[in-house]
Design an enzyme around this catalytic site. Structure first.
Site, PDB file in Angstrom:
ATOM      1  N   THR A 395       0.834  -1.185   0.000  1.00 27.05           N
ATOM      2  CA  THR A 395       0.000   0.000   0.000  1.00 27.05           C
ATOM      3  C   THR A 395       0.878   1.248   0.000  1.00 27.05           C
ATOM      4  O   THR A 395       1.941   1.244   0.591  1.00 27.05           O
ATOM      5  CB  THR A 395      -0.888   0.025   1.256  1.00 27.05           C
ATOM      6  N   GLY A 487       0.181   0.451   5.147  1.00 23.08           N
ATOM      7  CA  GLY A 487       0.552  -0.294   6.341  1.00 23.08           C
ATOM      8  C   GLY A 487      -0.344  -1.449   6.692  1.00 23.08           C
ATOM      9  O   GLY A 487      -0.314  -1.935   7.827  1.00 23.08           O
TER      10      GLY A 487
END
Length: 582
Positions: A395, A487
Site C-alpha cells: 500500500t 501499512g
C-alpha cells in the site's frame, strides 16, 4: 510621506508572514524575538510550507510529478492521478496499475465530498476450494502466484476521477509516467535494497524477473538506471484510449492470454466488466471537527470513526501527548474497534451491514464503558458489540491540495509488497494479491458448520474488505487535515494517532507525523515502534499491556491547511518520501 508607503507595505507583509509562521509553531513571535538574541523555534519538527498548494507522497520523483501538474494548471485531482501513474514506475512494490484503492475528493467549487471506490473484485471463475485446503485453512495460492490477483481497479478509478473532477486533458496526466518508464529511473539505495529483498516473490513470473533484474539475474545497484519499455507501451495505450486502453483491446488480450497460460482466473470478460463505484463518504465528528472518510468496502474508514468516537469519551488532552495513560486509552479503544470491524462490515453492494450503527456515538459510548482507565482489559472480557441496535432506517498513500481549495487523499495498493509477484507478460503490469483479503477461513468454517457466511466471504464480482482509509478533517467547514497511510492492518491506528496528535495535543502536522506509534488490534498484545520510551513501556506493562517491539508503522503523507498556508509532512519511516510545496 509618500516615499514611506512602499516601506510600510513591505513591513506589513513581513509582520503577517511572521505571524502566520508563528501560528504554525515555526518561529518565535516578534515580541519574543526582541527579548532574545537567538531565534527561537517552537517545535523540533517543522512542516514544509507552501502558499499555492502541496503534494506529499512516499516517493520524491512522484511528488515532483504532481507538483509539475499543478504548476501547469492542473487541479488536485489531475495531480493525484499523475502521481498514481508515476508511482507505478518509481515505487513498484506498492504503486500500481495492477492493484486497487480509494480516492477521497473535496471539490471546493461545489463543496462536494466524494469517494471513488476502485477496489478490485473477485474474478467470476473464483471458487472457495481454490483457496482453502481440506481443513478449511487458507492456501498460499491466495497470496502469491496466478490465482492470487483480483480484477484490478486502479486504471478504471483514476480515469473516472480525472474525467469527472480533473481539469487537464486525460493524456497529460499519464505522460509523466510514460517518460519515466521509457527513459528509466536511477535507483536510490532503498529502492535497490527493496528489489534484493523482494527477489523471491518477483521470481514468481518470468516477466517480473526480466523487468526488474539484469539478464544474468543479478539485481540493479543503487545509482543504476532501470527502464520499463513494456510498461511504457501499456501506459501509452492508456493515455490514448483511457480506461479502455487497459480493460479492452491489445493490453487486455495479453492479460487474459497470460492468465490462461498459467492457470490464472482473470478473463477478458472480467476485465471488460470492471467498474469503479462513486460513493458517498462516511461523515462523523471528533471534538467538534468533521471527519470525512471512506465507506465499505473500506473497513478502515468506519473503524477510524468508531475508535475516535470511543476516545471522545475521555479527556486525552488533560493526560498529555505521549503519556502512558493517554496511550493506554488509545490502545483500549483500538482493541474495541478491531474486535468488531470484520464481523459487521462487508461490500455494501453484496451485503447489508450495520455501518451507521458501528460509527454512531451511542454505540461508541456503550463500548467505551468497557474501558478501565487504569488497567488493560483482556479481549475475552470485552465481548462482541452489537451495532445493529444503533443502526438507523504494505500500500502507499498520497495527499494533494491545490490553491483553489480542492484536496485529494488517495490510498492504493498491490496488497503485499510486489503483490502476487506476477507480471503480465508483455505489459509491464505487476498484479495484486488481494484475493487473500477475503475471509476464506471463515467461509470454510461456515460451510462446515451450516452457519451463515461471513460478510467478507468471497463471491464473484465482490469487493474484499480493506483497511485503506484516506481521510479529511474539516475545521470551520473547510479542509484542515488531509491524511492517510499505507501499512495493512496498521493503517487504522496510524490515522487515529495522526488525528489525536493534531486535535487533542495541538501538534503541527510534522510533529504529529514524527510521534512514536502504537498498534493494537483485536489481540491482547500491544506493539510499539523501535526505541519507544522505556519508562512509558514500563508504565504500560504495569497497567496490564503485554508489549512487543514491532517494526515502524505506516507512512503517513499529510497536509494541513491553516491561515493561508499549506503545511506538508512526509513520513520519515520509509526512505524517499517528500512533500513538495508550491
Amino acid at each position: 510621506m509618500t516615499g514611506l508607503r512602499p516601506f510600510r507595505r513591505a513591513m506589513t507583509v513581513a509582520r503577517l508572514g511572521i505571524a502566520l509562521l508563528a501560528a504554525a509553531g515555526l518561529v518565535a513571535t516578534p515580541l519574543a524575538a526582541q527579548k532574545k538574541e537567538l531565534l527561537d523555534y517552537a517545535s523540533i519538527h517543522s512542516p514544509t510550507i507552501g502558499y499555492n498548494g502541496m503534494v506529499a507522497t512516499q516517493n520524491a520523483v512522484a511528488s515532483e510529478v504532481g507538483a509539475r501538474i499543478l504548476r501547469r494548471g492542473g487541479n488536485a485531482v489531475d495531480a493525484a492521478v499523475a502521481v498514481a501513474f508515476a508511482l507505478a514506475v518509481t515505487l513498484p512494490r506498492a504503486g500500481n496499475i495492477g492493484g486497487d484503492g480509494f480516492m477521497l475528493i473535496h471539490d471546493a467549487k461545489t463543496g462536494k465530498d466524494t469517494v471513488i471506490d476502485f477496489r478490485s473484485v473477485a474474478p467470476k471463475g473464483a471458487k472457495l476450494d481454490m483457496f482453502v485446503d481440506a481443513r478449511g485453512k487458507e492456501l498460499p495460492a491466495a497470496s502469491r502466484g496466478y490465482l492470487a490477483p483480483s480484477v484490478p481497479g486502479t486504471v478504471g478509478g483514476l480515469y473516472v476521477a480525472q474525467r469527472k473532477y480533473g481539469r487537464l486533458p486525460w493524456a497529460e496526466t499519464v505522460k509523466p509516467a510514460i517518460a519515466l518508464a521509457r527513459d528509466g529511473i536511477a535507483l536510490t539505495p532503498d529502492e535497490a535494497f527493496v528489489f534484493t529483498w523482494g527477489k523471491e516473490r518477483l521470481s514468481t513470473s518470468a516477466a517480473a524477473r526480466a523487468a526488474y533484474y539484469k539478464p544474468d539475474g543479478s539485481a540493479y545497484l543503487a545509482g543504476e538506471t532501470v527502464r520499463y519499455p513494456d510498461l511504457a507501451a501499456t501506459l501509452e495505450a492508456i493515455a490514448a484510449r483511457g480506461a479502455d486502453g487497459f480493460y479492452k483491446g491489445p493490453v487486455a488480450e495479453k492479460f487474459a492470454a497470460d492468465m490462461k497460460a498459467h492457470g490464472g482466473l482473470i478473463t477478458l470478460a472480467d476485465l471488460a466488466s470492471y467498474r469503479p463505484v462513486e460513493r458517498q463518504p462516511l461523515v462523523g465528528s471528533y471534538r467538534g471537527l468533521t471527519i470525512v472518510t471512506t465507506p465499505p468496502a473500506s473497513a478502515g474508514g468506519a473503524s477510524v470513526l468508531n475508535i475516535l468516537n470511543i476516545l471522545e469519551n475521555f479527556d486525552l488532552k488533560a493526560l498529555g501527548g505521549g503519556s502512558a495513560r493517554a496511550l493506554h486509552l488509545e490502545a483500549e479503544a483500538m482493541k474495541l474497534g478491531y474486535l468488531d470491524r470484520y464481523r459487521v462490515l462487508g461490500d455494501q453492494d453484496f451485503v447489508t451491514a450495520p455501518v451507521r450503527g458501528f460509527i454512531s456515538k451511542g454505540y461508541a459510548a456503550e463500548r467505551a464503558r468497557l474501558i478501565d482507565p487504569d488497567k488493560a482489559r483482556p479481549v475475552k472480557d470485552m465481548g462482541r458489540g452489537d451495532p445493529w441496535k444503533f443502526e438507523s432506517p504494505t500500500t502507499t498513500h498520497f495527499s494533494v491540495a491545490d490553491r483553489d481549495g480542492n484536496v485529494v487523499s488517495t490510498t492504493y495498493t498491490l496488497g503485499a509488497d510486489f503483490g502476487s509477484g506476477v507480471m503480465v507478460a508483455g505489459t509491464g503490469i505487476l498484479l495484486n494479491n488481494q484475493m487473500n483479503n477475503f475471509d476464506h477461513d471463515g467461509a470454510a468454517a461456515a460451510l462446515r458448520d451450516g452457519k451463515p457466511m461471513p460478510l467478507n466471504a468471497m463471491a464473484p464480482g465482490k469487493r474484499m474488505l480493506s483497511t485503506m482509509a484516506p481521510t479529511f478533517v474539516f475545521k470551520d467547514g473547510k479542509p484542515w487535515l488531509v491524511t492517510g497511510s499505507p501499512g495493512g492492518s496498521t493503517i487504522i491506528d496510524t490515522i487515529v494517532e495522526m488525528i489525536v496528535n493534531t486535535v487533542d495535543f495541538g501538534l503541527n502536522v510534522d510533529e504529529a507525523t514524527h510521534q512514536p506509534r502504537i498498534f493494537q488490534d483485536a489481540g491482547n498484545t500491544l506493539k510499539v515502534e523501535p526505541n519507544f520510551n522505556p519508562d512509558t513501556v514500563a508504565l504500560l506493562k504495569a497497567m496490564g499491556h503485554p508489549i512487543v517491539q514491532g517494526d515502524t508503522q505506516g507512512s503517513a503523507q499529510s497536509i494541513m491547511i491553516e491561515r493561508g498556508m499549506f503545511l506538508g509532512a512526509s513520513d520519515p519511516r520509509r526512505p524517499g518520501a517528500l512533500a513538495v510545496a508550491l
